[in-house]
Design a protein around this motif. Structure first.
Motif, PDB file in Angstrom:
ATOM      1  N   GLU A   1       8.828  26.030 118.289  1.00 19.33           N
ATOM      2  CA  GLU A   1       8.956  27.559 118.517  1.00 19.33           C
ATOM      3  C   GLU A   1       8.659  28.316 117.280  1.00 19.33           C
ATOM      4  O   GLU A   1       7.995  29.395 117.093  1.00 19.33           O
ATOM      5  N   LYS A   2       9.282  27.573 116.105  1.00 20.42           N
ATOM      6  CA  LYS A   2       9.009  28.448 114.681  1.00 20.42           C
ATOM      7  C   LYS A   2       7.380  28.089 114.474  1.00 20.42           C
ATOM      8  O   LYS A   2       6.897  29.318 114.138  1.00 20.42           O
TER       9      LYS A   2
ATOM     10  N   TYR B   1       4.864  28.077 116.418  1.00 24.34           N
ATOM     11  CA  TYR B   1       4.313  29.233 117.311  1.00 24.34           C
ATOM     12  C   TYR B   1       4.381  30.408 116.967  1.00 24.34           C
ATOM     13  O   TYR B   1       3.468  31.160 117.021  1.00 24.34           O
ATOM     14  N   ASN B   2       5.429  30.789 116.386  1.00 24.41           N
ATOM     15  CA  ASN B   2       5.773  32.174 115.972  1.00 24.41           C
ATOM     16  C   ASN B   2       5.046  32.462 114.868  1.00 24.41           C
ATOM     17  O   ASN B   2       4.579  33.728 114.495  1.00 24.41           O
ATOM     18  N   GLU B   3       4.802  31.378 113.863  1.00 26.61           N
ATOM     19  CA  GLU B   3       4.203  31.489 112.821  1.00 26.61           C
ATOM     20  C   GLU B   3       2.695  31.007 112.936  1.00 26.61           C
ATOM     21  O   GLU B   3       1.917  30.974 111.846  1.00 26.61           O
ATOM     22  N   ARG B   4       2.081  31.014 113.868  1.00 25.58           N
ATOM     23  CA  ARG B   4       0.651  30.567 114.308  1.00 25.58           C
ATOM     24  C   ARG B   4      -0.186  31.267 113.606  1.00 25.58           C
ATOM     25  O   ARG B   4      -1.064  30.556 113.122  1.00 25.58           O
TER      26      ARG B   4
ATOM     27  N   TYR C   1       2.721  24.250 122.071  1.00 27.52           N
ATOM     28  CA  TYR C   1       3.983  24.923 122.533  1.00 27.52           C
ATOM     29  C   TYR C   1       4.040  24.904 124.048  1.00 27.52           C
ATOM     30  O   TYR C   1       5.293  24.707 124.646  1.00 27.52           O
TER      31      TYR C   1
ATOM     32  N   LYS D   1       5.550  34.399 105.855  1.00 25.89           N
ATOM     33  CA  LYS D   1       6.196  33.934 107.109  1.00 25.89           C
ATOM     34  C   LYS D   1       6.849  35.081 107.753  1.00 25.89           C
ATOM     35  O   LYS D   1       7.613  35.660 107.099  1.00 25.89           O
ATOM     36  N   ASP D   2       7.067  34.956 109.147  1.00 26.02           N
ATOM     37  CA  ASP D   2       7.763  35.902 109.818  1.00 26.02           C
ATOM     38  C   ASP D   2       9.270  35.671 109.990  1.00 26.02           C
ATOM     39  O   ASP D   2       9.945  36.416 110.310  1.00 26.02           O
ATOM     40  N   ASP D   3       9.535  34.553 109.904  1.00 25.87           N
ATOM     41  CA  ASP D   3      10.924  33.974 110.210  1.00 25.87           C
ATOM     42  C   ASP D   3      11.354  32.699 109.683  1.00 25.87           C
ATOM     43  O   ASP D   3      11.508  31.870 109.764  1.00 25.87           O
TER      44      ASP D   3
END
Length: 282
Positions: free
Chosen positions: A124-125, A127-130, A159, A271-273
């Motif tokens: 998931e991480k 994917y969110n940072e793809r 994902y 990175k976003d997260d």
């Protein structure tokens, strides 16, 4: 096959036990699903071995057991152990016992659920940072695809595939793997050790004796002791910041606390997260 080697430049005593297997040549979605089973097995096995490092007198410095690609034409289930010089035999026996424990009794449902959660969280991480992938990730994907025909459908496919397939993976499937991987055929034992005065290396006969001895042991099932206690029973009271300093050249800020700790904080948009932390004490 057993080989025992020493080298004056070696820093650690290292043991490898490999069970060689043929590679899969048809790399379709079934192969992709099998990779998930392997990753879950590897994760759970690694967790058990890391648990042994927390004992008062651990039998090794580092250990891992996992199914992996060995060379282009061979896969292997490999146990890799780094030990103190005087614990080579103990380290080898311990990792063989843990392999046999899994082969006999398998993993617990609770272990699998944790491994699934960790796997999905990692994906998931990604994917969110793809949109912010580092180029090295692409390099190794292309490398594997060009040289070994590894599929590279991309993070979005991975994902969605994981969301669809992961819930249906059962414990019985993973527990069957140990019996397929850990066999008496195509086994190789490699010992690499420092060359120094007073260090006595185990003989081939002793290695074979340890392997045979593990097969005769009465091994108990693994007990999954899970605690739901919070990491900290009482949340600590924040300490006051005594001094704040802007570090313009680094686009950062430095905080000095009353207890002597100094913190440097640098916000980025790489990175976003993701938050990275490093701490050290003189």
């Amino acid at each position: 096959l057993v080989t025992i080697q020493s080298d004056k430049e070696a820093q650690y005593s290292i043991l490898r036990v490999l069970y060689k297997h043929d590679i899969v040549t048809e790399k379709n979605t079934l192969y992709y699903r099998e990779n998930l089973l392997e990753e879950l097995y590897n994760s759970m096995m690694s967790a058990r071995l890391q648990e042994l490092l927390l004992t008062d007198n651990p039998p090794f410095i580092y250990a891992d057991s996992r199914y992996t690609n060995l060379v282009r034409t061979k896969d292997a289930y490999e146990s890799f152990v780094v030990t103190q010089d005087d614990k080579m035999e103990k380290g080898l026996e311990t990792v063989l016992i843990e392999n046999e424990r899994v082969r006999k009794y398998g993993f617990h449902e609770s272990e699998l659920e944790r491994a699934k959660k960790e796997m999905f969280s990692s994906m998931e991480k990604l994917y969110n940072e793809r949109e912010k992938q580092e180029s090295v990730n692409y390099v190794w994907k292309y490398y594997g695809h060009f040289l070994e025909d590894e599929p590279v459908p991309g993070i979005a496919f991975d994902y969605e595939f994981l969301k669809k397939v992961l819930p249906g993976i059962g414990l019985f499937e993973i527990n069957e793997l140990a019996g397929e991987w850990i066999t008496d055929r195509n086994r190789v034992v490699v010992i690499m050790a420092p060359e120094k005065e007073g260090l006595i290396l185990p003989t081939e006969e002793k290695i074979l004796e340890i392997i045979a001895g593990v097969n005769d042991l009465s091994i108990e099932p693994y007990v999954d002791n899970v605690s739901d206690e919070p990491l900290l029973a009482v949340e600590p009271v924040p300490g006051p910041v005594q001094k704040e300093k802007k570090l313009k050249e680094l686009d950062a800020v430095s905080w000095s606390f009353a207890n002597g700790i100094k913190v440097v904080l640098k916000p980025t948009e790489f990175k976003d997260d993701e938050i990275r932390m490093t701490a050290y004490s003189l």
